[in-house]
Design a protein around this motif. Structure first.
Motif, PDB file in Angstrom:
ATOM      1  N   SER A 195       0.819  -1.210   0.000  1.00 52.35           N
ATOM      2  CA  SER A 195       0.000   0.000   0.000  1.00 52.35           C
ATOM      3  C   SER A 195       0.852   1.259   0.000  1.00 52.35           C
ATOM      4  CB  SER A 195      -0.934  -0.002   1.222  1.00 52.35           C
ATOM      5  OG  SER A 195      -1.795  -1.123   1.202  1.00 52.35           O
TER       6      SER A 195
ATOM      7  N   LEU B 266       2.053   1.927  -3.593  1.00 51.72           N
ATOM      8  CA  LEU B 266       0.997   2.481  -4.445  1.00 51.72           C
ATOM      9  C   LEU B 266       0.684   3.928  -4.073  1.00 51.72           C
ATOM     10  CD1 LEU B 266      -1.485  -0.536  -4.666  1.00 51.72           C
ATOM     11  CD2 LEU B 266       0.284   0.127  -6.285  1.00 51.72           C
TER      12      LEU B 266
ATOM     13  N   ASP C 138       0.566   0.443 -10.801  1.00 49.92           N
ATOM     14  CA  ASP C 138      -0.784  -0.102 -10.717  1.00 49.92           C
ATOM     15  C   ASP C 138      -0.886  -1.280  -9.752  1.00 49.92           C
ATOM     16  OD1 ASP C 138      -2.126   1.618 -12.354  1.00 49.92           O
ATOM     17  OD2 ASP C 138      -1.946   0.383 -14.154  1.00 49.92           O
TER      18      ASP C 138
ATOM     19  N   ARG D 114      -4.362  -1.315  -7.193  1.00 50.38           N
ATOM     20  CA  ARG D 114      -5.463  -0.367  -7.205  1.00 50.38           C
ATOM     21  C   ARG D 114      -6.716  -1.082  -7.708  1.00 50.38           C
ATOM     22  NH1 ARG D 114      -2.602   4.319  -6.479  1.00 50.38           N
ATOM     23  NH2 ARG D 114      -0.474   4.299  -7.314  1.00 50.38           N
TER      24      ARG D 114
END
Length: 293
Positions: free
Chosen positions: A227, A230, A237, A281
Motif C-alpha cells: 500500500s 501504491l 498499478d 489499485r
C-alpha cells in the motif's frame, strides 16, 4: 497420433554487461545481467529445422553490447525498452520480445573519508530488476522490482490467535524478531516515468512501511508495504511481494543457569514460512506483468 507445438520462446540468458562512464577522473559503473526472450512465427524451426526466422542468440547478446556503446545504458527500464523495440521492429517473424534485467550495485570506496573517483565495492546481495515486454501490436508493459532486500525489526512484532490442533507446537508470542528478504515486482501504467526516481521512491516506501508497521502478522506487513508503494508511486498499478519469514528463535539458556531476556537468538535458514501476495489499485483486468510464483 499427431502433436502440435505450443507456446515457445528463445533467447540469451546471463548476458553480463558492465559499462563505465568516464567524466574526467570521476567514473560511474553500471552492472547489468540481461536476459532476452523472443517469440514469433517460429514453427518451421521446431518442425523442420529451418532457421530462416531465427535470430541467433549470439546476435542478441552482441546487440546488448552494441546498444550499450551506441546509445549508452542508463536506467534498466529504458535500456530494456530500447532493446525490445529493436528486436520486434527489425525481425519480421518476431512479434513478442521480453527483456529482463538485474542491476548489481557498486558503491564508491572512501579510503580517507572522501569518495574515491574510480574505486568501488560491490554492495550486498540486493539487486534492482526490470522487465520490459514489447509486441508487434505496439503493446508495451514495463515492470520494475528488487530482490534480496533483507530487513529486520528487533521488536514491534507479535504472532498469536492462530488455530491450534493436535499438531500445533508453536507457542503464541507478544514479542518476536521479524526479518525477511524482500522479492518484489511492480507494474507501471505508463512509459512516461522517471525510472530512477520511481525506483528510489518504491524502495523507500517498502523499507519505510516495514520499519513503521507494528506487525501482528507478516501478511499484515506485506499489505502495508504494498500500500505504501501504491500511495507514493502514482505510476504503479500493482505490486507483487514474496516475503520469506527469516525466523529468529530465542535460545534456551536455562541449562547453563542463564536467562535470555530477548537477547540471544538462533537464525535457522530452513524450513521457513513464505508469505506472498499482491496489492493493486481497484481494477477489473488482471496484471500481465512478471509473476513471482
Amino acid at each position: 497420433m499427431s502433436f502440435t507445438l505450443g507456446a515457445n520462446q528463445y533467447g540469451k540468458a546471463g548476458i553480463r554487461l558492465v559499462s563505465v562512464e568516464r567524466d574526467g577522473d570521476r567514473h560511474f559503473v553500471t552492472d547489468f545481467t540481461v536476459a532476452t526472450a523472443l517469440a514469433g512465427r517460429l514453427d518451421d524451426t521446431h518442425y523442420t529445422g529451418d532457421n530462416s526466422a531465427v535470430l541467433a542468440t549470439d546476435t542478441q547478446k552482441n546487440t546488448v553490447y552494441a546498444f550499450a556503446r551506441e546509445y549508452g545504458v542508463g536506467e534498466p527500464e529504458a535500456f530494456g525498452l530500447r532493446l525490445a523495440r529493436h528486436f520486434v521492429k527489425t525481425q519480421e517473424p518476431i512479434y513478442h520480445a521480453r527483456i529482463r534485467i538485474e542491476q548489481h550495485t557498486w558503491e564508491r570506496l572512501a579510503p580517507h573519508g572522501e569518495p574515491a573517483p574510480h574505486s568501488f565495492v560491490r554492495s550486498g546481495g540486493e539487486t534492482r530488476r526490470a522487465e520490459v515486454i514489447v509486441t508487434e501490436e505496439h503493446d508495451v508493459s514495463v515492470s520494475s522490482g528488487l530482490g534480496d532486500l533483507t530487513v529486520l525489526n528487533t521488536t514491534n512484532s507479535e504472532f498469536h490467535g492462530f488455530p491450534r490442533d493436535k499438531y500445533t507446537t508453536l507457542p503464541e508470542t507478544r514479542e518476536r524478531m521479524l526479518a525477511t528478504s524482500v522479492e518484489a515486482w511492480w507494474d507501471h501504467s505508463s512509459e512516461d516515468v522517471d525510472w530512477g526516481k520511481s525506483y528510489a521512491d518504491a524502495r523507500d516506501a517498502l523499507v519505510t512501511a516495514f520499519a513503521s508497521t507494528y506487525s501482528l502478522s507478516l501478511q499484515q506487513t506485506l499489505f502495508s508495504m504494498g500500500s505504501h508503494v501504491l500511495r507514493k508511486c502514482p505510476s504503479v498499478d500493482e505490486i507483487r511481494l514474496s516475503l520469506p519469514n527469516k525466523h529468529h528463535n530465542l535460545v534456551d539458556l536455562t541449562p547453563f543457569g542463564l536467562d535470555n531476556p530477548n537477547q540471544v537468538y538462533v537464525a535457522p535458514t530452513e524450513p521457513y514460512g513464505l508469505i506472498q501476495g499482491t496489492v493493486h489499485r481497484e481494477r477489473e483486468l488482471p496484471s500481465a506483468g512478471p509473476q513471482l510464483w
